[in-house]
Design a protein around this motif. Sequence first.
Motif, short mmCIF file in Angstrom:
data_model
loop_
_atom_site.label_atom_id
_atom_site.label_comp_id
_atom_site.label_asym_id
_atom_site.label_seq_id
_atom_site.Cartn_x
_atom_site.Cartn_y
_atom_site.Cartn_z
N GLY A 81 34.04 35.19 38.47
CA GLY A 81 35.15 36.24 38.49
C GLY A 81 36.12 35.88 39.70
N GLU A 82 37.03 36.75 40.02
CA GLU A 82 37.73 36.87 41.33
C GLU A 82 37.31 37.47 42.46
N ASN A 83 36.18 38.34 42.15
CA ASN A 83 35.60 38.99 43.11
C ASN A 83 35.09 38.06 44.15
N GLY A 84 35.18 38.45 45.52
CA GLY A 84 34.92 37.47 46.43
C GLY A 84 33.18 37.16 46.57
N ARG A 106 33.76 31.45 41.29
CA ARG A 106 34.88 32.30 41.87
C ARG A 106 36.12 31.55 41.73
N LEU A 107 37.27 32.26 41.05
CA LEU A 107 38.38 31.92 40.83
C LEU A 107 39.10 31.65 42.22
N THR A 108 39.77 30.54 42.53
CA THR A 108 40.45 30.59 43.75
C THR A 108 41.98 30.25 43.59
N VAL A 154 43.41 25.06 36.87
CA VAL A 154 42.54 26.22 37.70
C VAL A 154 41.87 25.49 38.92
N LYS A 155 41.58 26.25 39.87
CA LYS A 155 40.77 25.71 41.09
C LYS A 155 39.72 26.85 41.15
N ALA A 156 38.48 26.48 41.40
CA ALA A 156 37.31 27.35 41.36
C ALA A 156 36.24 27.01 42.49
N ASP A 157 35.50 27.93 42.84
CA ASP A 157 34.61 27.51 43.69
C ASP A 157 33.08 27.66 43.01
N ILE A 158 32.29 26.72 42.68
CA ILE A 158 30.99 27.11 42.15
C ILE A 158 29.87 26.88 42.82
#
Length: 487
Positions: free
Chosen positions: A252-255, A260-262, A273-277
């Motif tokens: 999700g967007e939660n830190g 995490r969706l960035t 989309v850019k995300a941190d996996i």
Amino acid sequence: MTEPLWTFEALVAAMRGRPTSTAAPAISGISIDSRTVKPGDAFFAIRGDRFDGHDFVGKAAAQGAAVAVIAEDRLSALGRLTIPLVVVGDVLAALESLGRAARARSVAGIAAVTGSVGKTTTKEMLARALAATGPTHFSPASFNNHWGVPLTLARMPADAAYAVFEIGMNHPGEIVPLVQQVRPHVGIITTIEPVHVEFFPDGIEGITRAKAEIFAGIERGGVAILNRDNPQFEPLALMAIDSGVERVLGFGENGDAEARLTAIDLLPDHSSVKADILGREVRFTIGAPGRHLVQNALAVLLAVHILGGDLDLAADSLSGMAAPAGRGAQHVLSLGEGEALLIDESYNANPTSMRAAIAVLAASKPAPGGKRIAVLGDMLELGERSGEMHAGLVEPLTAAGIDRVYCAGRLMQALWSVLPSDMQGQYAETAEELDVILGDAIAGGDVIMVKGSKGSRMTPLVERLTTRFAKPEPDNAGQDPEIEGLA
């Protein structure tokens, strides 16, 4: 030569059945519907709520079924048949036994998906993403109940590298027997929302406990993937740990989310989309619109990583995803003065999925002079707060700037009565009554979104509109383009 799905001997042994002949045909598929039987299938004559499969064994045989699995108490009534039979005490129980045998022989990395909203699209995304790495088995539709799950298991090839299962429920206690058949390495809960709340007197807490039943089947060393932005994340995480799940990850967007969706760019027909996996930056495109799809794509990529799939290939695969029928599929309507776009969200509905579909409509871009039109049917199984939940849709509709709203169904009167007059299209008691009304109301440039629970009959409305306003075939339709080009 392709290996059979089951040898006859393995099929009989798994079910502890009794063959009625010495014939031992190879089994290439499993079917419970005589209308879709293919040559080489084993037909399971399951007794359903409306039909008894034993009444269709002859038809299955005529379509090429290699064998029929039947109940002992129906054998004498079937008469003479042209295919081998396997006799069992209970046909559904036999299918479950075959499913367990398929699971026992499998070396696949297995994921199970449940949640109040988004199960099917998440399953489809995850199957697509894993298939970029290796052979992946999954159900072609929402086979998420007491017959769909064992059927999907029984169809799983022994050489599948991955498998994805959807698990649903309407009442407490329904998930446990299903997930214990699947025994996933990864269990995903997309979100917890007030769906089927009519069957849960304690509301969202009861729904949360029911969805948490998925933890009962996760294999030792497995992972639970939960929506970090949902208020029920903490209760679910605790239930997962109490059930023996060794690792809980969030999306999700939660830190604090591990996926995490960035950054996000929501467009009418796709999202960038850019995300941190798990600490790694991943950029990808989803080939269908909607923030809800982006959210669940984070869970998908996290699951791919956990199951050992190629994260880059998985991310690239999502660009080719198209929204399925009833869950965002788009159709062009050919009108006399131009074209309109119809967004088909008719498969099912609840307050959360309604808001997501309204957001997709809001992001659409009508042609100059066109309108954004919402066509909404009843949301069912919402219990005592049904009227409040229907009326509450006025808020997202107004905020989204929807131009016209058409309502069908007794429950939708609650929304109709609070809509601003300039947004009111028309109210009808049934979806069928909207046929002519919409046909006369929509115009070139409009974008129309249709949504409602399955029982509200909005899917047939979509079918009638797409048939009535089908795009004409070109004059040369049916000609061979290569032969035509030789002239």
